[in-house]
Scaffold this motif. Sequence first.
Motif, short mmCIF file in Angstrom:
data_model
loop_
_atom_site.label_atom_id
_atom_site.label_comp_id
_atom_site.label_asym_id
_atom_site.label_seq_id
_atom_site.Cartn_x
_atom_site.Cartn_y
_atom_site.Cartn_z
N PRO A 93 5.39 -39.54 49.92
CA PRO A 93 6.01 -40.29 50.93
C PRO A 93 7.35 -41.15 50.93
O PRO A 93 7.98 -41.21 51.97
CB PRO A 93 4.61 -41.11 51.62
CG PRO A 93 3.47 -40.49 51.03
CD PRO A 93 4.14 -39.84 49.72
N VAL A 97 8.92 -37.02 52.11
CA VAL A 97 8.55 -37.27 53.27
C VAL A 97 9.68 -38.29 54.11
O VAL A 97 10.14 -38.02 55.09
CB VAL A 97 7.52 -37.70 53.53
CG1 VAL A 97 7.08 -38.18 54.74
CG2 VAL A 97 6.31 -36.85 53.08
N ARG A 101 11.75 -37.48 57.47
CA ARG A 101 12.00 -38.46 58.52
C ARG A 101 13.34 -38.78 59.08
O ARG A 101 13.74 -38.82 60.22
CB ARG A 101 10.96 -39.70 58.27
CG ARG A 101 9.53 -39.39 58.34
CD ARG A 101 8.84 -40.65 57.70
NE ARG A 101 9.17 -41.83 58.40
CZ ARG A 101 8.62 -42.59 59.60
NH1 ARG A 101 7.75 -41.92 60.07
NH2 ARG A 101 9.37 -43.53 60.00
N GLU A 115 5.20 -34.99 59.81
CA GLU A 115 3.84 -35.31 60.09
C GLU A 115 3.08 -34.14 59.65
O GLU A 115 1.87 -34.42 59.04
CB GLU A 115 3.63 -35.95 61.48
CG GLU A 115 4.32 -36.97 61.81
CD GLU A 115 5.82 -36.92 62.06
OE1 GLU A 115 6.32 -35.81 61.92
OE2 GLU A 115 6.72 -37.93 62.23
N LEU A 118 2.64 -34.11 55.93
CA LEU A 118 1.78 -35.16 55.13
C LEU A 118 0.24 -34.41 55.83
O LEU A 118 -0.64 -34.84 54.76
CB LEU A 118 1.95 -36.43 55.91
CG LEU A 118 3.17 -37.17 55.44
CD1 LEU A 118 3.00 -38.42 56.46
CD2 LEU A 118 2.66 -37.59 54.12
N ALA A 119 -0.16 -34.05 56.77
CA ALA A 119 -1.14 -33.59 57.17
C ALA A 119 -1.77 -32.21 56.02
O ALA A 119 -2.96 -32.18 55.92
CB ALA A 119 -1.22 -33.08 58.57
N TRP A 125 -6.99 -34.64 55.75
CA TRP A 125 -6.27 -34.65 57.09
C TRP A 125 -6.39 -33.37 57.75
O TRP A 125 -6.50 -33.40 59.04
CB TRP A 125 -5.02 -35.04 56.63
CG TRP A 125 -4.87 -36.61 56.38
CD1 TRP A 125 -5.96 -37.49 55.93
CD2 TRP A 125 -3.75 -37.30 56.19
NE1 TRP A 125 -5.33 -38.54 55.67
CE2 TRP A 125 -4.14 -38.64 55.95
CE3 TRP A 125 -2.34 -37.21 56.45
CZ2 TRP A 125 -3.04 -39.75 55.64
CZ3 TRP A 125 -1.37 -38.05 56.28
CH2 TRP A 125 -1.95 -39.57 55.92
N GLN A 129 -7.76 -32.37 61.76
CA GLN A 129 -6.95 -31.75 62.93
C GLN A 129 -7.63 -30.60 63.24
O GLN A 129 -7.51 -30.08 64.29
CB GLN A 129 -5.53 -31.71 62.62
CG GLN A 129 -4.69 -33.13 62.53
CD GLN A 129 -3.29 -32.82 62.17
OE1 GLN A 129 -2.88 -33.64 61.49
NE2 GLN A 129 -2.40 -31.95 62.79
#
Length: 313
Positions: A93, A97, A101, A115, A118-119, A125, A129
């Motif tokens: 991150p 990441v 971003r 996002e 990351l998932a 995670w 979802q």
Amino acid sequence: MSSSTNEAHAWLLLCPGLGRGMDGGAGGKPGPVTSSLMACFAAELGHRAVVVHSRRLVLGVDGGRLTLADTSGRVLPAPAVAYARLSTPRLSPDREVTLLRHLAAMGTQLINPAEAVLASVNKFWHLQQLAAAGIPVPDTRTHTDAPLEDMLDAGVPQPCVVKAVRGHRGRRVFLAADDKALRGVAGSLDDRHPYLLQRYVAHSHGRDLRVVVVDGRAVAAAVRTAGDDRLVSNLAQGGTHAVCTGRYPDAEALAVEAADAIGLGVAGVDLLFEEDGSFVVCEVNCNPTWRPDMPGVAEAIAIACRSRLEACG
């Protein structure tokens, strides 16, 4: 392909750690996957596309505005579109990441948004979802602060597949016959990350179906099979694959739904075979690789970038 980022509207963004194999070759040379992407980006986008290495980028905030430059200090405009090849084992991150971003905040359309990336790298995670979207996944337990031994007291699937929440390439995955067997090894497991305890799909032991999805379409599929009686069928663990695009249309449709639920424009979806002929989604990967006998994947990714550029006008 153009070498000038000032002229480019689409970036093929390469991050460190791709290493050897299909993405990276020996001596820093691109592997088959990266080479095929470079060729297809050049064919589809010409001078509008460029290969950019993340290690040469400097992010900033100047006078309250986001900035982007290379390591020589040259100011760069953010691309209209970017597809990033990331190293799942080292993805952070604080590094990759953050870069995604930053580009998105500067107006770049990311084929795989931060996002969604990351998932996908956290195995629980994306189960969250997928389940919320009504997509079938194996029954799974995990933990946060509770020790693994305490989670066993609460009840887990038996037998169960044990996975590290941030594992990759089939590593740190094993089958526990029952909770007694798991208690015997729990103290030896690396406790820096949580674990998933997942229902064992016996009918799929040593095999799975990998479907590569690009922009809502299953462009390639292959059955992966372990080389012996091992549980995992990942090619990195010695498995083999047989291309079967179009043979399992229901599974391919399910893979498309899974990629959409996570929010990935490019995904490798791994499905398990149930005894009744149905499928469950095991994992969704944001950085899939493919073999030379799975043509069309790199071209589909380049076309996805081109279509976004055309939509931008």
